[in-house]
Design a protein around this motif. Structure first.
Motif, PDB file in Angstrom:
ATOM      1  N   PRO A   1       0.923  -1.280   0.236  1.00  0.00           N
ATOM      2  CA  PRO A   1       0.064   0.315   0.183  1.00  0.00           C
ATOM      3  C   PRO A   1       0.920   1.364   0.039  1.00  0.00           C
ATOM      4  O   PRO A   1       0.472   2.197  -0.965  1.00  0.00           O
ATOM      5  CB  PRO A   1      -0.963  -0.332   1.324  1.00  0.00           C
TER       6      PRO A   1
ATOM      7  N   THR B   1       4.602   3.237   6.270  1.00  0.00           N
ATOM      8  CA  THR B   1       3.500   2.669   7.044  1.00  0.00           C
ATOM      9  C   THR B   1       3.934   1.563   8.164  1.00  0.00           C
ATOM     10  O   THR B   1       5.213   1.555   8.506  1.00  0.00           O
ATOM     11  CB  THR B   1       2.769   2.132   6.122  1.00  0.00           C
TER      12      THR B   1
ATOM     13  N   SER C   1       4.884   0.319  -5.016  1.00  0.00           N
ATOM     14  CA  SER C   1       3.747   1.086  -4.378  1.00  0.00           C
ATOM     15  C   SER C   1       3.349   2.295  -5.265  1.00  0.00           C
ATOM     16  O   SER C   1       4.165   2.666  -6.260  1.00  0.00           O
ATOM     17  CB  SER C   1       3.978   1.551  -2.949  1.00  0.00           C
TER      18      SER C   1
ATOM     19  N   HIS D   1      -0.240   5.062 -11.142  1.00  0.00           N
ATOM     20  CA  HIS D   1      -1.324   3.986 -10.788  1.00  0.00           C
ATOM     21  C   HIS D   1      -1.413   3.119 -12.165  1.00  0.00           C
ATOM     22  O   HIS D   1      -2.166   2.225 -12.158  1.00  0.00           O
ATOM     23  CB  HIS D   1      -2.640   4.457 -10.402  1.00  0.00           C
TER      24      HIS D   1
ATOM     25  N   ILE E   1      -6.527   0.068  -5.233  1.00  0.00           N
ATOM     26  CA  ILE E   1      -7.873   0.562  -4.635  1.00  0.00           C
ATOM     27  C   ILE E   1      -7.973   1.778  -5.104  1.00  0.00           C
ATOM     28  O   ILE E   1      -7.584   2.724  -4.597  1.00  0.00           O
ATOM     29  CB  ILE E   1      -7.574   0.276  -3.153  1.00  0.00           C
ATOM     30  N   GLU E   2      -9.015   1.939  -5.883  1.00  0.00           N
ATOM     31  CA  GLU E   2      -9.196   3.339  -6.845  1.00  0.00           C
ATOM     32  C   GLU E   2      -9.644   4.324  -5.820  1.00  0.00           C
ATOM     33  O   GLU E   2      -8.815   5.437  -5.876  1.00  0.00           O
ATOM     34  CB  GLU E   2     -10.257   3.206  -7.793  1.00  0.00           C
ATOM     35  N   GLU E   3     -10.443   4.056  -4.697  1.00  0.00           N
ATOM     36  CA  GLU E   3     -10.874   5.286  -3.970  1.00  0.00           C
ATOM     37  C   GLU E   3      -9.614   5.723  -3.086  1.00  0.00           C
ATOM     38  O   GLU E   3      -9.727   6.847  -2.338  1.00  0.00           O
ATOM     39  CB  GLU E   3     -12.072   4.716  -3.162  1.00  0.00           C
ATOM     40  N   GLU E   4      -8.714   4.914  -2.788  1.00  0.00           N
ATOM     41  CA  GLU E   4      -7.676   5.339  -1.797  1.00  0.00           C
ATOM     42  C   GLU E   4      -6.419   5.381  -2.424  1.00  0.00           C
ATOM     43  O   GLU E   4      -5.587   6.022  -1.981  1.00  0.00           O
ATOM     44  CB  GLU E   4      -7.385   4.218  -0.909  1.00  0.00           C
ATOM     45  N   GLY E   5      -6.309   5.237  -3.829  1.00  0.00           N
ATOM     46  CA  GLY E   5      -5.048   5.596  -4.575  1.00  0.00           C
ATOM     47  C   GLY E   5      -3.716   4.651  -4.061  1.00  0.00           C
ATOM     48  O   GLY E   5      -2.739   5.094  -4.428  1.00  0.00           O
ATOM     49  N   VAL E   6      -4.088   3.442  -3.559  1.00  0.00           N
ATOM     50  CA  VAL E   6      -2.923   2.762  -3.069  1.00  0.00           C
ATOM     51  C   VAL E   6      -3.145   1.206  -3.512  1.00  0.00           C
ATOM     52  O   VAL E   6      -4.093   0.903  -4.129  1.00  0.00           O
ATOM     53  CB  VAL E   6      -2.529   2.619  -1.422  1.00  0.00           C
TER      54      VAL E   6
ATOM     55  N   ASP F   1      -3.447  -3.050  -3.223  1.00  0.00           N
ATOM     56  CA  ASP F   1      -3.435  -4.023  -2.224  1.00  0.00           C
ATOM     57  C   ASP F   1      -1.952  -4.651  -2.101  1.00  0.00           C
ATOM     58  O   ASP F   1      -1.321  -4.704  -2.934  1.00  0.00           O
ATOM     59  CB  ASP F   1      -4.409  -5.086  -2.828  1.00  0.00           C
TER      60      ASP F   1
ATOM     61  N   GLY G   1      -5.240  -5.114   3.390  1.00  0.00           N
ATOM     62  CA  GLY G   1      -4.159  -4.488   3.908  1.00  0.00           C
ATOM     63  C   GLY G   1      -3.789  -5.008   5.258  1.00  0.00           C
ATOM     64  O   GLY G   1      -2.468  -4.595   5.482  1.00  0.00           O
TER      65      GLY G   1
END
Length: 187
Positions: A40, A44, A72, A102, A112-117, A119, A139
């Motif tokens: 992700p 982190t 990432s 991306h 994960i489109e809505e988060e821009g990160v 899996d 995650g």
């Protein structure tokens, strides 16, 4: 739709590797085995434990003829900063690809489109650039790099021994199966 058996789609990216910024494309995945590990984000919590674990298996994977790439949606600059500031990430010798556009994450269907990160996705790619294994975790679930080693051994065995397959829990040197009509219903 599964990516197993599909050729890696084209991309161009910048990466951080051994103190340098380099260019990487799908062509880097041809001519040798490749392990591509999406995670992700840099800086982190679970991610550095996984990437350090992958580094701990890196020499073994190299001996098996594989190159390792982590990816990432951070930039190659962020990878360098993380490498310079984290004891765990500072150990990494493999290529760290940045995917801020991306494109790669979408190509491997892990974005994960809505988060821009991305899996947590692990892919083993054969020397022809064809995906042979896919593992995608939520995650909060870290991966075990020793399992990548086991899967790579099985993938290499199957490629080098047409007509044979590796059963569950197969280990190098263990018995394999030769699918045939005679085996149906007898395993």
């Amino acid at each position: 739709m599964s990516l197993v058996g599909k050729e890696v789609l084209p991309f161009n990216a910048k990466a951080f590797h051994k103190g340098e910024f380099i260019d990487v494309s799908e062509q880097n995945f041809k001519g040798k085995w490749s392990v591509v590990c999406f995670y992700p984000a840099d800086f982190t919590f679970v991610c550095p434990t996984e990437l350090e674990d992958l580094q701990n298996e890196y020499a073994t994977l190299k001996e098996m003829g594989a190159e390792v790439y982590s990816v990432s949606t951070d930039t190659h600059f962020t990878h360098k900063a993380w490498h310079d500031n984290s004891e765990a990430i500072g150990k990494i010798e493999y290529v760290m690809i940045g995917d801020p556009s991306h494109v790669i994450s979408r190509n491997f269907d892990v974005l994960i489109e809505e988060e821009g990160v991305a899996d947590r996705g692990t892919f083993i790619i054969d020397p022809d650039g064809v995906i042979q294994t896919v593992e995608i975790n939520a995650g909060g679930i870290g991966r075990d790099a020793s399992q990548v080693v086991s899967k790579l051994k099985a993938a290499q065995y199957v490629r080098n021994n047409p007509g044979e397959v590796c059963p569950a829990k197969w280990e190098e040197g263990g018995e394999t199966l030769k699918p045939s009509l005679d085996l149906v219903g007898k395993i």
